[in-house]
Design a protein around this motif. Structure first.
Motif, mmCIF file in Angstrom:
data_model
loop_
_atom_site.group_PDB
_atom_site.id
_atom_site.type_symbol
_atom_site.label_atom_id
_atom_site.label_comp_id
_atom_site.label_asym_id
_atom_site.label_seq_id
_atom_site.Cartn_x
_atom_site.Cartn_y
_atom_site.Cartn_z
ATOM 1 N N VAL A 294 0.832 -1.199 0.000
ATOM 2 C CA VAL A 294 0.000 0.000 0.000
ATOM 3 C C VAL A 294 0.875 1.261 0.000
ATOM 4 O O VAL A 294 0.467 2.309 -0.502
ATOM 5 N N ALA A 295 2.077 1.154 0.513
ATOM 6 C CA ALA A 295 2.987 2.300 0.561
ATOM 7 C C ALA A 295 3.449 2.721 -0.830
ATOM 8 O O ALA A 295 3.881 3.859 -1.020
ATOM 9 N N GLN A 296 3.351 1.837 -1.786
ATOM 10 C CA GLN A 296 3.806 2.173 -3.142
ATOM 11 C C GLN A 296 3.060 3.371 -3.723
ATOM 12 O O GLN A 296 3.608 4.090 -4.553
ATOM 13 N N LYS A 297 1.838 3.594 -3.282
ATOM 14 C CA LYS A 297 1.062 4.733 -3.781
ATOM 15 C C LYS A 297 1.596 6.069 -3.248
ATOM 16 O O LYS A 297 1.389 7.099 -3.868
ATOM 17 N N TYR A 298 2.267 6.039 -2.105
ATOM 18 C CA TYR A 298 2.657 7.266 -1.420
ATOM 19 C C TYR A 298 4.161 7.491 -1.334
ATOM 20 O O TYR A 298 4.622 8.622 -1.389
ATOM 21 N N TYR A 299 4.917 6.426 -1.154
ATOM 22 C CA TYR A 299 6.335 6.541 -0.848
ATOM 23 C C TYR A 299 7.052 5.356 -1.472
ATOM 24 O O TYR A 299 7.557 4.486 -0.799
ATOM 25 N N ARG A 300 7.040 5.307 -2.772
ATOM 26 C CA ARG A 300 7.610 4.181 -3.506
ATOM 27 C C ARG A 300 9.137 4.267 -3.536
ATOM 28 O O ARG A 300 9.706 5.304 -3.827
ATOM 29 N N SER A 301 9.780 3.164 -3.243
ATOM 30 C CA SER A 301 11.231 3.098 -3.303
ATOM 31 C C SER A 301 11.649 2.737 -4.719
ATOM 32 O O SER A 301 11.402 1.637 -5.187
ATOM 33 N N VAL A 302 12.276 3.671 -5.395
ATOM 34 C CA VAL A 302 12.749 3.430 -6.757
ATOM 35 C C VAL A 302 14.207 2.983 -6.734
ATOM 36 O O VAL A 302 14.606 2.079 -7.459
ATOM 37 N N SER A 303 14.997 3.583 -5.871
ATOM 38 C CA SER A 303 16.440 3.318 -5.860
ATOM 39 C C SER A 303 16.806 2.000 -5.191
ATOM 40 O O SER A 303 17.917 1.518 -5.364
ATOM 41 N N GLY A 304 15.921 1.429 -4.410
ATOM 42 C CA GLY A 304 16.253 0.194 -3.714
ATOM 43 C C GLY A 304 16.717 0.458 -2.294
ATOM 44 O O GLY A 304 16.451 1.514 -1.717
ATOM 45 N N TYR A 305 17.436 -0.487 -1.744
ATOM 46 C CA TYR A 305 17.813 -0.440 -0.333
ATOM 47 C C TYR A 305 19.307 -0.243 -0.097
ATOM 48 O O TYR A 305 19.735 0.076 1.002
ATOM 49 N N ALA A 306 20.129 -0.420 -1.102
ATOM 50 C CA ALA A 306 21.578 -0.411 -0.909
ATOM 51 C C ALA A 306 22.078 0.918 -0.354
ATOM 52 O O ALA A 306 22.913 0.950 0.567
ATOM 53 N N ASP A 307 21.562 2.017 -0.886
ATOM 54 C CA ASP A 307 22.013 3.322 -0.395
ATOM 55 C C ASP A 307 21.604 3.533 1.059
ATOM 56 O O ASP A 307 22.352 4.129 1.838
ATOM 57 N N GLU A 308 20.457 3.009 1.443
ATOM 58 C CA GLU A 308 20.017 3.161 2.835
ATOM 59 C C GLU A 308 20.900 2.360 3.794
ATOM 60 O O GLU A 308 21.148 2.799 4.924
ATOM 61 N N LEU A 309 21.367 1.183 3.373
ATOM 62 C CA LEU A 309 22.274 0.413 4.232
ATOM 63 C C LEU A 309 23.575 1.181 4.454
ATOM 64 O O LEU A 309 24.071 1.266 5.581
ATOM 65 N N LEU A 310 24.124 1.741 3.390
ATOM 66 C CA LEU A 310 25.355 2.513 3.519
ATOM 67 C C LEU A 310 25.120 3.789 4.334
ATOM 68 O O LEU A 310 25.947 4.167 5.164
ATOM 69 N N TRP A 311 23.988 4.439 4.090
ATOM 70 C CA TRP A 311 23.616 5.660 4.817
ATOM 71 C C TRP A 311 23.528 5.364 6.311
ATOM 72 O O TRP A 311 24.046 6.114 7.147
ATOM 73 N N ALA A 312 22.871 4.266 6.649
ATOM 74 C CA ALA A 312 22.750 3.882 8.062
ATOM 75 C C ALA A 312 24.116 3.592 8.669
ATOM 76 O O ALA A 312 24.417 4.045 9.778
ATOM 77 N N ALA A 313 24.948 2.851 7.958
ATOM 78 C CA ALA A 313 26.275 2.517 8.483
ATOM 79 C C ALA A 313 27.106 3.778 8.705
ATOM 80 O O ALA A 313 27.797 3.897 9.725
#
Length: 114
Positions: free
Chosen positions: A23-42
């Motif tokens: 349901v989140a795809q209608k509002y906050y769709r992740s286009v780039s994926g998750y890899a940048d978020e893992l690095l961002w978090a680290a």
């Protein structure tokens, strides 16, 4: 300790959140994926804690997760590579790279392009 567990969980069970919460795809769709978020978090977890696990994670995973390969022209909620590259470049310039200097130099080159 709990942040480490949360990070470990995210790294172990990789995937886009909106694949599970469709349901989140209608509002906050992740286009780039998750890899940048893992690095961002680290990067931020290292900055906050000084724990070398996260610093070494950035070194080990920079190439595979795209942190050293993308020259970005934007920074935003979905694409965080430019932020990661800038933070890691600051670690390198601050003498904190330890054995990761070669990989961190790649991050820095991309941050300078940004």
């Amino acid at each position: 300790y709990y942040l480490f567990q949360l990070f470990e969980f995210a790294d172990k069970y990789r995937g886009k959140y909106d694949s599970s919460i469709t349901v989140a795809q209608k509002y906050y769709r992740s286009v780039s994926g998750y890899a940048d978020e893992l690095l961002w978090a680290a990067a931020w977890l290292y900055k906050a804690s000084g724990n070398r696990y996260y610093l070494n994670y950035l070194g080990r995973n920079g190439d595979a997760l795209g942190g050293t390969g993308w020259s970005m022209t934007e920074f935003g909620w979905d694409v965080k590579y430019a932020g990661v590259q800038t933070l890691v470049a600051k670690f390198l310039m601050g003498g904190k790279a330890r054995g990761n200097a070669a990989v961190f130099g790649k991050y820095q080159q991309k941050a300078e392009n940004f």
